[in-house]
Write a protein that holds these residues in place. Structure first.
Motif, short mmCIF file in Angstrom:
data_model
loop_
_atom_site.label_atom_id
_atom_site.label_comp_id
_atom_site.label_asym_id
_atom_site.label_seq_id
_atom_site.Cartn_x
_atom_site.Cartn_y
_atom_site.Cartn_z
N ASN A 193 1.07 -1.18 0.29
CA ASN A 193 -0.13 0.28 0.36
C ASN A 193 0.61 1.42 0.19
N PHE A 194 0.72 1.78 -1.11
CA PHE A 194 2.89 2.70 -1.43
C PHE A 194 1.82 4.10 -0.89
N MET A 233 15.52 2.85 5.17
CA MET A 233 14.88 3.34 4.26
C MET A 233 15.38 2.35 2.53
N SER A 234 16.68 1.10 3.10
CA SER A 234 16.81 0.16 2.27
C SER A 234 15.52 -0.75 2.31
N GLY A 238 13.82 -0.73 -1.76
CA GLY A 238 14.56 -1.71 -2.14
C GLY A 238 13.04 -2.53 -2.63
N VAL A 239 12.23 -3.05 -1.78
CA VAL A 239 10.50 -3.30 -1.52
C VAL A 239 10.22 -2.77 -3.45
N ILE A 262 9.21 7.42 0.31
CA ILE A 262 10.02 6.31 -0.18
C ILE A 262 10.86 7.15 -2.27
N ARG A 263 10.23 7.92 -2.40
CA ARG A 263 10.18 9.05 -3.68
C ARG A 263 11.58 9.29 -2.55
#
Length: 303
Positions: A193-194, A233-234, A238-239, A262-263
């Motif tokens: 769910n972004f 963050m990684s 990564g996902v 994330i962006r």
């Protein structure tokens, strides 16, 4: 102060209640009036909340259709905490019974800092303590029936969501079936769910069972916070990179969502690089990929 819910029984009007307002402060110190923002809170600061309350039992009995001597009530104080639109946990803080013979109550409770983050939502309710012996046709009859409620929403640390959503927790008690009781920290989020609100759907738990990690975290140790944030963050970058349409997916996400965060992290860690080139770096040189993110996660000042 009550909501507009249509209850199947009579409830208490505001004019039957004498509510003294919310007070808050440090334990064993004078409390002050609670405002919408609590300035200067940090993860090491315990809090105490208190309210003063009185019911006009003559007015209450008329409103509820029963004799005042037949009316037994309880006042219940609850506290919810967590960033986002809904509390991540809600605790019963205090409860006391009142009657026509003893119509006033003072409720108070301490809240450990380890249970706080983002926001503090306080709820004060009046409920039926016991079933009346001679209720009216529309009188409440069942113990626990809520007759009145008011709430207070307090933003912690001058915004709460402005800091990364981190909480202290005992992993041996909170995550008994996870197999990671000795982990220093744990990232809890739903990777599909972004578009979800970042503050309400992402949470980092730091293991309070590990005294050295707890001390470093509470003291605001820069390298420790950098390691935690870099790991988070990684994981999340990564996902996102595993999605073929990652670029378009993140571009559709609005401010304050998981995808937008994330962006932003990708732009901070890999300035000027396309999603494709970042994905290639992760696959071909994972050490450089993680080192770039860790560098971007440097914490300069946490005070």
């Amino acid at each position: 102060m009550k909501g507009k819910t249509a209850f199947p029984f009579l409830t208490l009007p505001d004019d039957a209640i004498r509510f003294g307002g919310w007070t808050i402060g440090d334990p064993d110190q004078p409390l002050v009036t609670a405002h919408d923002v609590l300035e200067g809170w940090d993860y090491e600061r315990d809090l105490e909340v208190a309210v003063a309350f009185r019911v006009d039992f003559d007015a209450a009995s008329r409103a509820l259709g029963m004799d005042a001597d037949d009316l037994a009530l309880a006042v219940v104080l609850k506290g919810g905490t967590g960033a986002g639109s809904m509390p991540r946990r809600v605790d019963l803080l205090d409860r006391t019974a009142i009657s026509a013979a003893s119509p006033a109550a003072g409720l108070a409770a301490g809240i450990p800092s380890a249970q706080l983050s983002g926001r503090l939502r306080l709820e004060l309710s009046v409920v039926l303590e016991r079933a009346p012996t001679a209720p009216g046709v529309l009188s409440p009859r069942w113990p626990g029936a809520r007759l009145w409620r008011t709430e207070k929403d307090i933003l912690l640390e001058d915004g709460g969501d402005s800091r990364f959503p981190i909480e202290m927790a005992s992993f041996s008690r909170a995550f008994t079936d996870g197999g990671y009781s000795r982990a220093s920290w744990y990232l809890d989020w739903t990777s599909q769910n972004f578009h979800a609100d970042f503050g309400g759907s992402v949470r980092i738990y730091v293991n309070s069972d590990l005294p050295e990690i707890q001390e470093r975290f509470v003291a605001g140790d820069g390298p420790t916070l950098q390691a935690i944030l870099g790991d988070v963050m990684s994981q999340m970058i990564g996902v996102a990179l595993d999605y073929e349409d990652c670029d378009d997916l993140l571009a559709e996400c609005e401010d304050n969502t998981v995808g937008r965060q994330i962006r932003n992290w990708m732009d901070l860690s890999f300035p000027g690089r396309t999603v494709g080139s970042v994905r290639n770096l992760r696959d071909s040189a994972p050490g450089r990929f993680r080192a770039a993110i860790l560098s971007a996660a440097e914490v300069e000042d946490v005070q």
